[in-house]
Scaffold this motif. Structure first.
Motif, mmCIF file in Angstrom:
data_model
loop_
_atom_site.group_PDB
_atom_site.id
_atom_site.type_symbol
_atom_site.label_atom_id
_atom_site.label_comp_id
_atom_site.label_asym_id
_atom_site.label_seq_id
_atom_site.Cartn_x
_atom_site.Cartn_y
_atom_site.Cartn_z
ATOM 1 N N THR A 1 101.947 2.711 78.120
ATOM 2 C CA THR A 1 100.900 1.689 78.136
ATOM 3 C C THR A 1 99.877 1.986 77.066
ATOM 4 O O THR A 1 99.819 3.084 76.516
ATOM 5 C CB THR A 1 100.185 1.671 79.495
ATOM 6 N N GLY A 2 98.987 0.988 76.809
ATOM 7 C CA GLY A 2 97.928 1.191 75.842
ATOM 8 C C GLY A 2 97.013 2.315 76.262
ATOM 9 O O GLY A 2 96.593 3.145 75.454
ATOM 10 N N SER A 3 96.697 2.405 77.567
ATOM 11 C CA SER A 3 95.795 3.451 78.046
ATOM 12 C C SER A 3 96.404 4.823 77.879
ATOM 13 O O SER A 3 95.726 5.788 77.516
ATOM 14 C CB SER A 3 95.445 3.202 79.519
ATOM 15 N N ALA A 4 97.707 4.934 78.137
ATOM 16 C CA ALA A 4 98.375 6.224 77.981
ATOM 17 C C ALA A 4 98.367 6.657 76.524
ATOM 18 O O ALA A 4 98.126 7.820 76.213
ATOM 19 C CB ALA A 4 99.807 6.129 78.505
ATOM 20 N N ILE A 300 89.082 4.427 65.110
ATOM 21 C CA ILE A 300 89.407 3.017 64.856
ATOM 22 C C ILE A 300 88.861 2.117 65.967
ATOM 23 O O ILE A 300 88.448 0.972 65.707
ATOM 24 C CB ILE A 300 90.940 2.825 64.700
ATOM 25 N N CYS A 301 88.814 2.615 67.199
ATOM 26 C CA CYS A 301 88.262 1.819 68.302
ATOM 27 C C CYS A 301 86.776 1.545 68.081
ATOM 28 O O CYS A 301 86.281 0.454 68.377
ATOM 29 C CB CYS A 301 88.472 2.534 69.635
ATOM 30 N N ARG A 302 86.078 2.555 67.582
ATOM 31 C CA ARG A 302 84.654 2.369 67.286
ATOM 32 C C ARG A 302 84.449 1.255 66.256
ATOM 33 O O ARG A 302 83.580 0.402 66.413
ATOM 34 C CB ARG A 302 84.065 3.681 66.779
ATOM 35 N N LEU A 324 99.152 2.787 66.108
ATOM 36 C CA LEU A 324 97.970 1.991 66.423
ATOM 37 C C LEU A 324 98.296 0.813 67.338
ATOM 38 O O LEU A 324 97.431 -0.012 67.617
ATOM 39 C CB LEU A 324 97.323 1.461 65.136
ATOM 40 N N ALA A 325 99.520 0.766 67.831
ATOM 41 C CA ALA A 325 99.926 -0.352 68.695
ATOM 42 C C ALA A 325 99.116 -0.396 69.988
ATOM 43 O O ALA A 325 98.994 -1.462 70.606
ATOM 44 C CB ALA A 325 101.414 -0.245 69.014
ATOM 45 N N GLU A 330 94.219 -2.374 74.234
ATOM 46 C CA GLU A 330 92.807 -2.003 74.339
ATOM 47 C C GLU A 330 91.880 -3.190 74.071
ATOM 48 O O GLU A 330 90.835 -3.327 74.698
ATOM 49 C CB GLU A 330 92.513 -0.884 73.339
ATOM 50 N N PHE A 331 92.282 -4.067 73.155
ATOM 51 C CA PHE A 331 91.448 -5.216 72.774
ATOM 52 C C PHE A 331 92.298 -6.496 72.779
ATOM 53 O O PHE A 331 92.475 -7.140 71.738
ATOM 54 C CB PHE A 331 90.846 -4.994 71.383
ATOM 55 N N PRO A 332 92.824 -6.901 73.922
ATOM 56 C CA PRO A 332 93.731 -8.054 73.953
ATOM 57 C C PRO A 332 93.068 -9.358 73.510
ATOM 58 O O PRO A 332 93.739 -10.241 72.977
ATOM 59 C CB PRO A 332 94.162 -8.121 75.426
#
Length: 475
Positions: A1-4, A300-302, A324-325, A330-332
């Motif tokens: 998953t994205g969180s993992a 990159i999230c920042r 980076l997938a 994280e930002f759907p």
């Protein structure tokens, strides 16, 4: 998953709850209110302003634009609430501001001293593609003038408008002179000094024929087109011919589609693609800059959190799309595109070409992913400067020179110029600047947009990133 995936990225030491709280504080402090461009529809009483603005709003909304509106009410003491309602009772009891909230709607009624400036009203209306203002002729906004043949006041204005056009007076002239007569059309000296009181007597003596021919003339000088007039909507032939002489576009009363085309082209907020250049492995950093931890999250999230709110389309250029997938989960809501380099060789200019080629909007903001304090407010300010100046590039400039990786580019002009520079063997980002119209955005304007500064600070090594992280957390 994205969180993992995100957890694996942070496995090399997460700063903990304090850092996450600090990050949230930083996000709140850096929320960006996107200014809305505004355009006024003006005319005399019974000109048809409300009908025109209603039709224009409907057309612009049907085309996918977010439209706000302002109505100028000239009567003192009008009320939008009435006795008996709870909200009216709140205000009658002395509340200076009352908010009425219901599912899908909210209204705010506030007591103010005097009359609020139109500019202040528009400034408070964030995030619209355009704000249509009815009235407020003296607001300083660009205005669309409506004149209708069935309205006597409009017909008189059209006569004066046409007379001024024939005589060569510029828009913005003190048309009150028409009530006393105008100098002859070939009197260049008098025409150039219309506002000079020393010429008033000469104007009255030499041009009194206009007043003589129009004995029913009334003072309409405060209701005439000005230098802020950008278009005329009319069914009066005289006004159409005058607009042509003034090089101002005119539209028929029923040509709402044509008027909407004009408004979209010149005044609706241009769509902006934000491109974050993430590249891939950094030799000096020892790993990908995009995924290196900073304040409890991948760097990159920042950048996405800081720039996503001001983007109509968000692209990340990267040579590691699989790594980076996790950003999609994280930002759907942002529907991020991960785009690989268009060329198999590195360089600032090839990277810029990739950004421009991938963009789908006319304005393209390009920001490097290692700019820890990249600013959404600066992106907005650059877009506004591009819109106002007509430039192809808006680039911050300071004592270090250009900052091309926190700049704004007009896609259609820059893409072929960048390609031509690449064909010449160029690699520097600004190698094509001589071939396009460049607007230098000075440091004072940068600080006005982002008072905290630091927009161009970047981290190239683990030591630099650690130092920035420490200063961020301490702040």
């Amino acid at each position: 998953t994205g969180s993992a995936a995100r957890s694996r990225v942070l496995s090399a030491g997460t700063p903990g709850a304090h850092a996450i709280l600090m990050r949230r504080k930083d996000e709140c402090m850096n929320m960006v209110n996107i200014p809305s461009p505004a355009l006024a529809i003006v005319g005399r009483h019974n000109s048809g302003k409300t009908t025109l603005i209603e039709q224009l709003i409907a057309e612009l909304v049907a085309r996918g634009n977010d439209v706000g509106s302002v109505k100028h009410h000239s009567h003192v003491g009008f009320d939008i609430d009435y006795p008996g309602k709870d909200s009216y009772r709140h205000r009658a009891a002395g509340a200076s501001e009352t908010v009425i909230a219901a599912p899908g709607q909210i209204a705010r009624i506030k007591t103010v001293e005097g009359e609020v400036e139109c500019s202040d009203i528009v400034r408070s209306m964030y995030g619209h593609d355009i704000v249509m203002v009815e009235g407020y002729r003296k607001s300083g906004l660009p205005t669309i003038e409506i004149m209708r043949s069935g309205n006597d006041a409009d017909s008189r204005v059209a006569e004066v408008f046409a007379e001024g056009a024939r005589r060569g007076w510029p828009l913005g002239t003190d048309f009150t002179q028409f009530t006393r007569g105008l100098p002859t059309a070939d009197d260049e000296a008098a025409r150039a000094t219309l506002k000079n009181t020393e010429q008033d007597d000469a104007a009255e003596a030499e041009g009194s024929h206009f007043k003589t021919q129009h004995p029913d003339h009334i003072d309409i000088s405060n209701k005439l087109p000005t230098d802020k007039t950008v278009a005329v909507v009319t069914d009066i032939e005289e006004a159409v011919r005058a607009a042509e002489l003034y090089n101002v576009p005119s539209f028929a009363l029923d040509d709402i589609a044509g008027l909407a085309d004009f408004v979209e082209e010149h005044y609706v907020r241009p769509r902006v693609t934000v491109v974050i250049q993430a590249g891939g492995e950094s030799r000096r950093m020892g790993r990908s800059k995009a995924t290196v931890p900073f304040a409890g999250q991948p760097l990159i999230c920042r950048l996405v959190e800081r720039l996503g709110p001001v983007s109509d389309d968000l692209i990340i250029t990267t040579n590691e799309p699989d790594n980076l997938a996790f950003l999609h989960a994280e930002f759907p809501h942002l529907r991020i595109q991960l785009v690989c380099d268009a060329f198999d060789f590195r360089g600032a200019l090839p990277g810029l070409y990739t950004a421009l080629q991938a963009a789908r909007n006319p304005y393209v903001a390009v920001v490097a992913c290692d700019m820890v304090f990249a600013s959404g407010s600066l992106v907005v300010a650059e877009a506004l400067a591009m819109n106002e100046s007509g430039a192809d590039v808006v680039v911050p400039v300071n004592k270090h020179g250009y900052e091309p990786f926190h700049a704004m580019y007009r896609r259609m002009a820059c893409l072929p110029a960048v390609r031509a520079a690449l064909d010449r063997g160029e690699k520097r980002a600004q190698a094509f600047f001589e071939d396009v119209n460049v607007f230098e955005f000075p440091q004072a304007s940068v600080l006005e947009a982002e008072p905290m500064g630091g927009c161009f600070i970047n981290a190239n090594t683990p030591e630099e990133l650690h130092s920035l992280e420490e200063s961020f957390l301490e702040g």
